[in-house]
Scaffold this motif. Structure first.
Motif, PDB file in Angstrom:
ATOM      1  N   THR A 103     -12.444  13.651  10.142  1.00  0.00           N
ATOM      2  CA  THR A 103     -11.624  12.450  10.324  1.00  0.00           C
ATOM      3  C   THR A 103     -12.465  11.307  10.876  1.00  0.00           C
ATOM      4  N   GLY A 104     -13.273  11.612  11.883  1.00  0.00           N
ATOM      5  CA  GLY A 104     -14.149  10.591  12.464  1.00  0.00           C
ATOM      6  C   GLY A 104     -15.151  10.060  11.454  1.00  0.00           C
ATOM      7  N   LEU A 105     -15.687  10.947  10.631  1.00  0.00           N
ATOM      8  CA  LEU A 105     -16.647  10.541   9.599  1.00  0.00           C
ATOM      9  C   LEU A 105     -16.003   9.568   8.611  1.00  0.00           C
ATOM     10  N   ALA A 106     -14.794   9.870   8.193  1.00  0.00           N
ATOM     11  CA  ALA A 106     -14.095   8.982   7.252  1.00  0.00           C
ATOM     12  C   ALA A 106     -13.878   7.603   7.868  1.00  0.00           C
ATOM     13  N   LYS A 107     -13.518   7.561   9.151  1.00  0.00           N
ATOM     14  CA  LYS A 107     -13.301   6.285   9.832  1.00  0.00           C
ATOM     15  C   LYS A 107     -14.599   5.499   9.953  1.00  0.00           C
ATOM     16  N   LEU A 108     -15.686   6.198  10.257  1.00  0.00           N
ATOM     17  CA  LEU A 108     -16.981   5.524  10.355  1.00  0.00           C
ATOM     18  C   LEU A 108     -17.400   4.937   9.008  1.00  0.00           C
TER      19      LEU A 108
END
Length: 84
Positions: free
Chosen positions: A38-43
């Motif tokens: 999830t964090g990767l997608a946001k980044l």
């Protein structure tokens, strides 16, 4: 002269009896994997909006490191999980 390598001599090595993940460890790793993904997608969504070059480089570095972490977690789940 012969040397033996015991777990005590190899502090970073997993003892032979612990080469598999316990069920709660597998669940924990899945939770970490979801959070990292999830964090990767946001980044990745944020990169085109970042104007500061230093910040953009930091975020791109964080993306690369996070992708490596995700790959390591997937590897652990594939080869260390207790299978039915």
């Amino acid at each position: 002269m012969s040397y033996t390598t015991t777990p005590a001599a190899r502090p970073h090595a997993m003892p032979m009896a612990s080469t598999r993940l316990a069920p709660h460890e597998t669940i924990d790793l899945h939770e970490v994997l979801v959070a990292k993904t999830t964090g990767l997608a946001k980044l990745k969504d944020a990169v085109p909006k970042i104007e500061n070059p230093e910040l953009k480089q930091l975020v791109l570095h964080t993306i690369r490191v996070t992708e490596q972490h995700i790959a390591e977690i997937i590897h652990l789940l594939q080869y260390r999980a207790i299978l039915p």
